[in-house]
Design a protein around this motif. Sequence first.
Motif, PDB file in Angstrom:
ATOM      1  N   GLU A 323     -26.331  26.132  95.074  1.00  0.00           N
ATOM      2  CA  GLU A 323     -25.603  25.901  93.970  1.00  0.00           C
ATOM      3  C   GLU A 323     -24.346  24.982  94.876  1.00  0.00           C
ATOM      4  N   LEU A 368     -26.370  23.837  89.909  1.00  0.00           N
ATOM      5  CA  LEU A 368     -24.860  23.846  89.284  1.00  0.00           C
ATOM      6  C   LEU A 368     -24.942  25.218  88.585  1.00  0.00           C
ATOM      7  N   PRO A 371     -24.231  26.097  84.263  1.00  0.00           N
ATOM      8  CA  PRO A 371     -24.072  24.883  83.599  1.00  0.00           C
ATOM      9  C   PRO A 371     -25.415  24.010  83.738  1.00  0.00           C
ATOM     10  N   ASN A 372     -26.106  24.191  85.023  1.00  0.00           N
ATOM     11  CA  ASN A 372     -26.979  23.285  85.172  1.00  0.00           C
ATOM     12  C   ASN A 372     -28.207  23.749  84.082  1.00  0.00           C
ATOM     13  N   LEU A 374     -27.788  25.267  81.491  1.00  0.00           N
ATOM     14  CA  LEU A 374     -27.523  24.840  79.916  1.00  0.00           C
ATOM     15  C   LEU A 374     -27.708  23.419  79.522  1.00  0.00           C
ATOM     16  N   ALA A 375     -27.406  22.552  80.604  1.00  0.00           N
ATOM     17  CA  ALA A 375     -27.841  21.069  80.577  1.00  0.00           C
ATOM     18  C   ALA A 375     -29.369  21.033  80.625  1.00  0.00           C
TER      19      ALA A 375
END
Length: 465
Positions: A323, A368, A371-372, A374-375
């Motif tokens: 990360e 990430l 957030p990674n 979710l993206a």
Amino acid sequence: MSVDTPARESAPPTIPKPGLWAALRPLALRLHFYAGVLVAPLLFVAALTGLLYALSFQAENILYRHELRVPVGESAKPLTAQVAAAKEAHPEGEVTAVWPAPEQGATTRVLMRAPGLADDESLAVFVDPYTTDVRGALTSTGSSGALPLRSWLSSLHADLQLGELGRNYSEMAASWLWIVALGGLALWIGRRRRMRLLRPERGATGRRRTLSWHGSVGLWAVTGLVLLSATGLTWSRYAGENIAELKDRLGGATPTVAAATAGGLGGAGHEHHEGMAMPGAAPSALTLDQVAATARDQGVRASIQISLPGAGKGFVVRERDTEFPVHLDAVAVDPADGRVMDVLRFADYPLLAQLTRFGIDAHMGVFLGLPNQLALAALALALMALIVWGYRMWWQRGPVRGRAPGRPQPRGAWRRVPLPALAALAAVTLVVGWFVPLLGIGLVAFLGVDALLGLPARRKGKAAS
């Protein structure tokens, strides 16, 4: 007196030649149409399975919470004692590596080679670091340590649980995703005078409304989709080999820490600890705690993995913190005397190797963190929506509702392209088709299908003449 001058004949109006994009646009439309209709099912499956994979990280933390988390105790027991507890619970396994608890409240993971497991699988035994109680054991896959749920979904995304044959589906999808995305971007920007780019058009109805949503969402998603395509191809079956070879030639090969020992392990006067080496290697004079301490002295301390020495090799301690900002340094330790044999810093990786690692980790959802993931989920949902809108537009192009859907751009679009541009386009297509083989095969298939569909029209034309 006036002199009459003959009236000059007015020159015929000149018709401006169409620009290059005007000539290329019908060809791009036809390619986008065929790719959308024929490859979209593969892209939809890849997006759906990718969505499930992106959600699997959080599901894994919930489903396997008993194995992964423990109440925080006063102090952790020695790693040697934790490994001994794992071996006692699973004597059939051979210890290959240890993941010490990375934080308070986490378990230690002891990885074992066990009967019935594939080469890339290990038996992960979860040990409470404060009590040495064994919390359970699960199959772990790959260097990321994917547990059964995420491992199954990863295989579903990569090969539909069909093995090597199934990998062709995901490579075909990745090979065409960037073509469809960039082609759609060019077509959408080409309509900039008539429609809004960044958001759907208000008040639009019918096919125009569908196109507005298709184009606007595609514009927001195009960068992520191209990156997913590029990173997915890096470990594909055919294109991946070409990418790896090119990366090596450009000096971007991923380095490895030098862990080969100069001679035999151990020596007189040292206390040997049974099981602190893999089968085929001499027993080590070091405990795992001593190895971990040596690694910490070298700055290797973030979420480490200790790989036990094999034949002719020493201990290798690697950081696993993928990360951002990443910690991926590694150190090799001599099993005989604890001497540091080599240290490899991630900062010393070639730039191309660093970018490759970042791209793959982002594709896997670990670069990430949440957030990674979710993206990735948002991109998967966007791609599925784009495909549905694309099929809906195809149907809405039909001349009468309820009849056959609309036809693609008329054939012969390539004849409008200027010869120099057409030659350059053909050369680039040949090179890319060779470098990304399933893209080239798909193009040949499209041409074949198009030729077959065009046979009736040619026969009618000949009969009429």
